[in-house]
Design an enzyme around this catalytic site. Structure first.
Site, PDB file in Angstrom:
ATOM      1  N   GLU A   1     -61.019  50.170  31.450  1.00  0.00           N
ATOM      2  CA  GLU A   1     -60.690  50.606  30.087  1.00  0.00           C
ATOM      3  C   GLU A   1     -59.244  50.262  29.749  1.00  0.00           C
ATOM      4  OE1 GLU A   1     -61.963  51.424  27.496  1.00  0.00           O
ATOM      5  OE2 GLU A   1     -63.308  53.129  27.553  1.00  0.00           O
ATOM      6  N   ASP A   2     -58.982  50.057  28.469  1.00  0.00           N
ATOM      7  CA  ASP A   2     -57.587  49.931  28.033  1.00  0.00           C
ATOM      8  C   ASP A   2     -56.956  51.307  27.875  1.00  0.00           C
ATOM      9  OD1 ASP A   2     -59.375  50.363  25.967  1.00  0.00           O
ATOM     10  OD2 ASP A   2     -58.220  49.273  24.479  1.00  0.00           O
TER      11      ASP A   2
ATOM     12  N   ASP B   1     -58.958  58.338  25.903  1.00  0.00           N
ATOM     13  CA  ASP B   1     -58.405  59.198  24.862  1.00  0.00           C
ATOM     14  C   ASP B   1     -59.124  60.556  24.952  1.00  0.00           C
ATOM     15  OD1 ASP B   1     -57.258  60.066  22.514  1.00  0.00           O
ATOM     16  OD2 ASP B   1     -57.988  58.471  21.257  1.00  0.00           O
TER      17      ASP B   1
ATOM     18  N   PHE C   1     -49.697  56.394  18.259  1.00  0.00           N
ATOM     19  CA  PHE C   1     -50.623  55.314  17.932  1.00  0.00           C
ATOM     20  C   PHE C   1     -50.160  54.036  18.610  1.00  0.00           C
ATOM     21  CE2 PHE C   1     -53.483  52.558  15.976  1.00  0.00           C
ATOM     22  CZ  PHE C   1     -54.419  53.289  15.287  1.00  0.00           C
TER      23      PHE C   1
END
Ligand code: PRP
Length: 181
Positions: free
Chosen positions: A101-102, A105, A154
């Site tokens: 995964e990057d 979250d 973000f």
């Protein structure tokens, strides 16, 4: 550079990302060296691509890779509801899987995908993520290998996007508020 007006700050440079990825690759090599099952890296499209491409160079084992594309069902808040847009081409029965995964979250994606992979007969599933954002966690799901922990900001670059943009940045940065609000 085209993006410089949109990025508030650089969190991790390309050099830092490569250095940390190399450490993780070496750790994975050590941890899986004596495993007898075939090993498969599963990248989740699209964000994981740059990280997976770097990581495989540092895993000194007989390893394959494949990709899946999944999407949360729009309009539902329920956990565990994902649609498989692209399934694996590999039959994974008996494989040791490393899900790449990057970013983790809420954790809903990895929670559901791990369940799916085990259901398909994987011998084991572990998770490797470039970034972890623990402050946003909802699901009871955690990565086994983590590149860096980040605050609730973000982030874009190195595979991560806003509206499909910025994935090609070679570093990870924080997007200016006015660019996404
Ligand atoms: C992102 C990221 C993870 C997921 C993490 O994917 O790549 O797969 O969200 O979120 P979660 O922990 O809250 O489930 P996205 O759906 O944005 O697709 P992308 O990889 O194509 O950018």
């Amino acid at each position: 550079m085209w993006e410089q007006n949109d990025i508030k700050k650089v969190l991790f440079s390309e050099e830092e990302i490569i250095k940390r990825t190399k450490e993780i690759g070496e750790q994975i090599t050590e941890d899986y060296r004596n495993n007898e099952n075939p090993m498969l890296l599963v990248g989740l499209l699209r964000g994981s691509v740059p990280f997976l491409a770097e990581l495989i160079k540092h895993i000194d084992l007989d390893v394959q890779y494949d990709f899946m594309d999944v999407q949360s069902y729009a309009g539902t808040e329920s956990q565990g509801d994902i649609k498989i847009l692209k399934d694996l081409d590999t039959s994974i029965k008996g494989f040791d899987i490393l899900l790449v995964e990057d970013i983790v979250d809420t954790g809903k994606t990895i929670e559901t995908v791990v369940e799916t992979l085990l259901h398909k007969g994987a011998a084991s599933v572990k998770i490797v993520t470039l970034l972890d954002k623990p402050s946003r966690r909802v699901a009871n799901a955690y990565a086994d290998y983590i590149g860096f922990e980040v605050e609730n900001e973000f982030v874009v670059g190195y595979g991560m996007d806003f509206d499909q943009k910025y994935r090609n940045l070679p570093y990870i940065g924080v997007l200016k508020d006015e660019c996404y609000k």
